[in-house]
Design an enzyme around this catalytic site. Structure first.
Site, PDB file in Angstrom:
ATOM      1  CG  HIS A   1      -1.986   1.058   1.178  1.00  0.00           C
ATOM      2  ND1 HIS A   1      -3.326   0.801   1.322  1.00  0.00           N
ATOM      3  CD2 HIS A   1      -1.892   2.395   0.986  1.00  0.00           C
ATOM      4  CE1 HIS A   1      -4.013   1.935   1.242  1.00  0.00           C
ATOM      5  NE2 HIS A   1      -3.150   2.927   1.042  1.00  0.00           N
TER       6      HIS A   1
ATOM      7  CG  HIS B   1      -1.263   6.211  -2.619  1.00  0.00           C
ATOM      8  ND1 HIS B   1      -2.444   6.003  -3.296  1.00  0.00           N
ATOM      9  CD2 HIS B   1      -1.486   5.791  -1.349  1.00  0.00           C
ATOM     10  CE1 HIS B   1      -3.341   5.497  -2.473  1.00  0.00           C
ATOM     11  NE2 HIS B   1      -2.787   5.360  -1.270  1.00  0.00           N
TER      12      HIS B   1
ATOM     13  NE  ARG C   1       4.464  21.005 -14.683  1.00  0.00           N
ATOM     14  CZ  ARG C   1       5.081  22.182 -14.611  1.00  0.00           C
ATOM     15  NH1 ARG C   1       5.666  22.705 -15.683  1.00  0.00           N
ATOM     16  NH2 ARG C   1       5.103  22.832 -13.462  1.00  0.00           N
TER      17      ARG C   1
ATOM     18  CG  ASP D   1      -6.139   4.768  -6.478  1.00  0.00           C
ATOM     19  OD1 ASP D   1      -5.559   5.447  -7.336  1.00  0.00           O
ATOM     20  OD2 ASP D   1      -6.320   5.127  -5.298  1.00  0.00           O
TER      21      ASP D   1
ATOM     22  N   GLY E   1      -8.835   8.296  -2.309  1.00  0.00           N
ATOM     23  CA  GLY E   1      -9.387   9.644  -2.175  1.00  0.00           C
ATOM     24  C   GLY E   1     -10.326   9.752  -0.989  1.00  0.00           C
TER      25      GLY E   1
ATOM     26  CG  HIS F   1      -7.605   3.418  -0.128  1.00  0.00           C
ATOM     27  ND1 HIS F   1      -7.024   3.009  -1.293  1.00  0.00           N
ATOM     28  CD2 HIS F   1      -6.666   4.154   0.513  1.00  0.00           C
ATOM     29  CE1 HIS F   1      -5.775   3.471  -1.345  1.00  0.00           C
ATOM     30  NE2 HIS F   1      -5.526   4.170  -0.260  1.00  0.00           N
TER      31      HIS F   1
ATOM     32  CD  GLU G   1      -7.043   6.774   4.695  1.00  0.00           C
ATOM     33  OE1 GLU G   1      -7.553   6.609   3.565  1.00  0.00           O
ATOM     34  OE2 GLU G   1      -5.978   7.390   4.880  1.00  0.00           O
TER      35      GLU G   1
ATOM     36  CG  ASP H   1      -1.380   5.727   2.778  1.00  0.00           C
ATOM     37  OD1 ASP H   1      -1.672   5.415   1.614  1.00  0.00           O
ATOM     38  OD2 ASP H   1      -2.197   6.288   3.548  1.00  0.00           O
TER      39      ASP H   1
END
Ligand SMILES: [Zn+2]
Length: 352
Positions: free
Chosen positions: A32, A34, A87, A154, A186, A215, A218, A296
């Site tokens: 887990h 990101h 970008r 996700d 999110g 998720h 949380e 995380d």
């Protein structure tokens, strides 16, 4: 454990030193983490120098000060600023290689890295180019660092049906070779009005052979975890800490041994838990739940995966056997093939 008494650098045997060394050496799996949230200072510095027109400092010392975790609003500001540096597909590849490099230094052998392709699409990147960058980064991480990278796509929940569509379209039409799972993250509070769109996207992802890795629980209560299980077919739950408010859910999770990706420091930094001492992880273990330890958004929360194992030892009082059990749980809950599982589990057992 039999063997020589570990000796600290000062020549004094200390259990603390030996436990820290054990944690450093422990072969790990991260389930887990990101992509944007895992960007550490050296990686962001590279991106900031590539795009010097943004709010992110291009001086290393200033950047470290900017990065120091203060509170949740500041974290959101840092996250936003770093997102603005991503970008081009090359930037995406730089992020993947950066997190793989940071994980390799912690003896992480395998990572399931969560990517939110919808945000990259919104930044104007075509899906095939994003996928090509992700594929290339997997090969670089494997060949240059010895780390296996897999991906989870996700949905950013606050974008509702549009985010669900962008994510599932990408996953089905242009999947990276190493795509193993489909998730949602999110703001959890935004989910109920879009429930059906999320269910449809997960059903399509599962039909395509992706694992359901949302998720849930949380930022909101057990009802979100129930929806993840019953509506999204969850095979693992990101966080899941609010299960502790529902005895029926605790019993269900114990019975099914559905893996939970627990991220203690993150929960404190985002204000879900008052402090580490109040974190439910020890109670989750006492209840017989299937727990894995994860980081995380580690640099933004001033932690690492190794740091989370240290928290488990120093704050929750876990010993070597319990720490190794958490590391083995991550292997079991992963999407690794049998050979990969056997290799890492063997390494963990050898260290014990
Ligand atoms: Zn997360």
């Amino acid at each position: 454990m039999a063997g020589p008494v570990p000796v600290s650098f000062a020549g004094v045997p200390t259990e603390t030193t030996s436990l820290a060394a054990f944690i450093d050496a422990l072969p790990k799996v991260e389930l887990h983490v990101h992509l944007v949230g895992s960007a550490s200072v050296p990686t962001v510095l590279e991106l900031a120098r590539r795009h010097p027109d943004g709010p992110v400092p291009v001086d290393e010392r200033e950047l470290r000060a900017f990065y120091a975790f203060r509170d949740f609003p500041h974290f959101a500001e840092v996250y936003e600023a770093v997102s603005g540096l991503v970008r081009t597909p090359e930037d995406v590849g730089t992020l993947v290689f950066g997190v793989a490099r940071d994980l390799a230094a912690q003896n992480v052998r395998y990572v399931e890295l969560t990517v939110t392709p919808y945000t990259h699409q919104r930044a104007g990147m075509p899906m095939p180019a994003i996928t090509e960058a992700l594929d290339h980064a997997v090969r670089e991480a494997r060949d240059r660092l010895g780390v296996r990278v897999a991906y989870v796509f996700d949905i950013p929940g606050e974008f509702g049906a549009a985010g669900a569509r962008g994510t599932i379209d990408h996953a089905l039409a242009h999947p990276p070779e190493a795509l193993v799972g489909f998730g949602i993250g999110g703001i959890e509070q935004c989910r109920p009005p879009h429930r059906d769109a999320f269910r449809d996207a997960f059903a399509a992802a599962r039909a395509a052979g992706l694992r359901s890795l949302p998720h849930a629980g949380e930022m909101t209560g057990p009802e979100t975890i129930w929806e993840a299980i019953e509506g999204l077919g969850a095979e693992r739950i990101g966080h899941g800490i609010s299960c502790m408010d529902d005895p029926r859910l605790i019993a269900h999770l114990r019975e099914t041994q559905l893996p939970l990706e627990v991220c203690p420091t993150s929960n404190v930094c985002t204000g879900q838990i008052a402090d580490l001492a109040a974190h439910p992880l020890p109670r989750m273990l006492e209840e017989g739940l299937f727990v894995t330890l994860n980081s995380d958004d580690p640099p933004m929360f001033d932690t690492t995966l190794t740091g989370e194992y240290r928290v488990a030892a120093e704050v929750f009082g876990l010993d070597r056997a319990a720490l190794a059990a958490l590391a083995r749980n991550a292997v079991i809950a992963s999407s690794l093939d049998d050979a990969g599982r056997k290799a890492i589990t063997g390494e963990i057992n050898a260290l014990l």
